[in-house]
Design a protein around this motif. Structure first.
Motif, PDB file in Angstrom:
ATOM      1  N   PRO A 131       0.923  -0.974  -0.072  1.00 15.11           N
ATOM      2  CA  PRO A 131       0.148  -0.018  -0.117  1.00 15.11           C
ATOM      3  C   PRO A 131       0.806   1.353   0.090  1.00 15.11           C
ATOM      4  CG  PRO A 131       0.078  -1.104   2.134  1.00 15.11           C
ATOM      5  CD  PRO A 131       0.504  -2.034   1.274  1.00 15.11           C
TER       6      PRO A 131
ATOM      7  N   VAL B 162      -4.207   1.266  -2.124  1.00 12.60           N
ATOM      8  CA  VAL B 162      -4.054  -0.439  -1.920  1.00 12.60           C
ATOM      9  C   VAL B 162      -4.317  -0.920  -3.323  1.00 12.60           C
ATOM     10  CG1 VAL B 162      -4.506  -0.183   0.796  1.00 12.60           C
ATOM     11  CG2 VAL B 162      -6.371  -0.815  -0.932  1.00 12.60           C
TER      12      VAL B 162
ATOM     13  N   GLU C  81      -8.727  -4.096   0.023  1.00 13.25           N
ATOM     14  CA  GLU C  81      -9.112  -2.838   0.895  1.00 13.25           C
ATOM     15  C   GLU C  81      -9.592  -3.082   2.372  1.00 13.25           C
ATOM     16  OE1 GLU C  81     -11.452  -2.751  -3.133  1.00 13.25           O
ATOM     17  OE2 GLU C  81     -10.199  -4.068  -1.867  1.00 13.25           O
TER      18      GLU C  81
ATOM     19  N   THR D 103      -9.159   3.574   2.972  1.00 13.68           N
ATOM     20  CA  THR D 103      -8.214   3.052   1.650  1.00 13.68           C
ATOM     21  C   THR D 103      -9.073   3.260   0.733  1.00 13.68           C
ATOM     22  OG1 THR D 103      -9.432   0.953   1.932  1.00 13.68           O
ATOM     23  CG2 THR D 103      -7.361   1.201   3.083  1.00 13.68           C
TER      24      THR D 103
END
Length: 322
Positions: free
Chosen positions: A233, A270, A275, A287
């Motif tokens: 991420p 991400v 998620e 996210t």
């Protein structure tokens, strides 16, 4: 010659020499002269794999010996069998080319890739991971590892334009955890009008990024930046600039580009499907799978200032990772 029998046991044929304890040079010489003609096809494959393993991972390997060894290995198997061997995840869970890339064995990369007519999906995924691990954008492009719209590449060839170009500068004097990426997307409008989806993948900051222009379900054009599968991420801060190439008629002013800016409170980016994985102090982190900017219809305007005289879109990304 038979070994001595003991009691009622069956006679035991003398075993072939152990290739696991034999030097690579001896194994290669044996392959070249077919000295192991009594070996099964499976044993020959194991000898070849042992030699390839040394080529891509042995710490004291000599670069000049790579090509003779690989050629000898290739000659010991059929072309299809050797290609399959190289694409199998048979060295610590990865392909031989994966280790050649991660260990920066350029001679091995060039030689081995020449024996694979087309990468399988599993092999391609492994090589994408290898290039991301090594941070090698140049090789990522050279091996054509981008997972893009399947209709776009044949269209690009039909339009007679060369591959899109990516240049990544890690930091460019801006500080740590920053990079600048410059993208040249050729015949941009023609490709976008035909496929409705044009993207370029590139490696920077230890991740695979996707810059994409597409028509979404709302009937509008969008430009987005996302992360490919297996990427970590990221919390990007910075801007994306679509460069301008001509100003208003009769104006001496330098044309201004289109700026797509990140705000500091942007959600954590991400890969798709991840998620729900990331949490902060036991609470779900905010996210998103894509940073998205909705565009006006300038992407289809043949007189737009945002493509050059050859129809190329010039994109500059200045990204800091928090």
């Amino acid at each position: 010659m038979m070994s001595q029998q003991c009691g009622d046991s069956k006679p035991v044929v003398n075993a072939p020499p152990s290739y696991t304890a034999t030097s690579t040079s001896t194994l290669v010489e044996s392959l070249q002269h077919r000295r192991f003609s009594f070996l099964s096809s499976g044993q020959t494959r194991n000898i070849v794999l042992s030699c390839i393993r040394d080529v891509v991972s042995a710490p004291d390997f000599t670069p000049s010996s790579v090509l003779p060894i690989i050629n000898a290995c290739a000659a010991a198997l059929s072309a299809a069998e050797f290609s399959d061997l190289l694409q199998a995840h048979n060295i610590e869970g990865h392909t031989a080319l994966y280790w050649a890339i991660v260990n920066e064995r350029q001679e091995a990369i060039s030689a081995l890739s020449g024996f694979i007519p087309k990468f399988s999906a599993a092999c391609s995924s492994d090589l994408r991971l290898a290039c991301m691990t090594a941070g090698d954008q140049a090789l990522f492009s050279q091996l054509n590892l981008g997972n893009l719209n399947s209709k776009d590449e044949p269209l690009r060839r039909s339009l007679g334009c060369s591959p899109d170009e990516v240049q990544v500068d890690p930091g460019d004097g801006l500080g740590e955890n920053q990079f600048i990426a410059r993208l040249l997307i050729r015949k941009f409008q023609k490709r976008l009008l035909t496929t409705k989806d044009v993207g370029v993948e590139f490696i920077a900051g230890g991740r695979i990024w996707l810059f994409r222009s597409s028509m979404k379900r709302d009937g509008r054009w969008h430009i987005s930046l996302s992360l490919a599968e297996l990427s970590l991420p990221a919390r990007p801060v910075g801007k994306i600039q679509i460069e301008a190439h001509r100003g208003k008629a009769g104006s001496a002013e330098t044309p201004s580009g289109l700026i797509l800016a990140y705000s500091k409170d942007t959600a954590m980016l991400v890969p798709s499907g991840m998620e729900k994985k990331y949490n902060l102090d036991g609470k779900k982190e905010r996210t998103c799978v894509s940073s998205d900017w909705m565009m006006t219809d300038w992407l289809m305007d043949k007189n737009t200032k945002y493509v050059d005289c050859d129809g190329t879109l010039h994109v500059k990304l200045e990204i800091a990772l928090n």
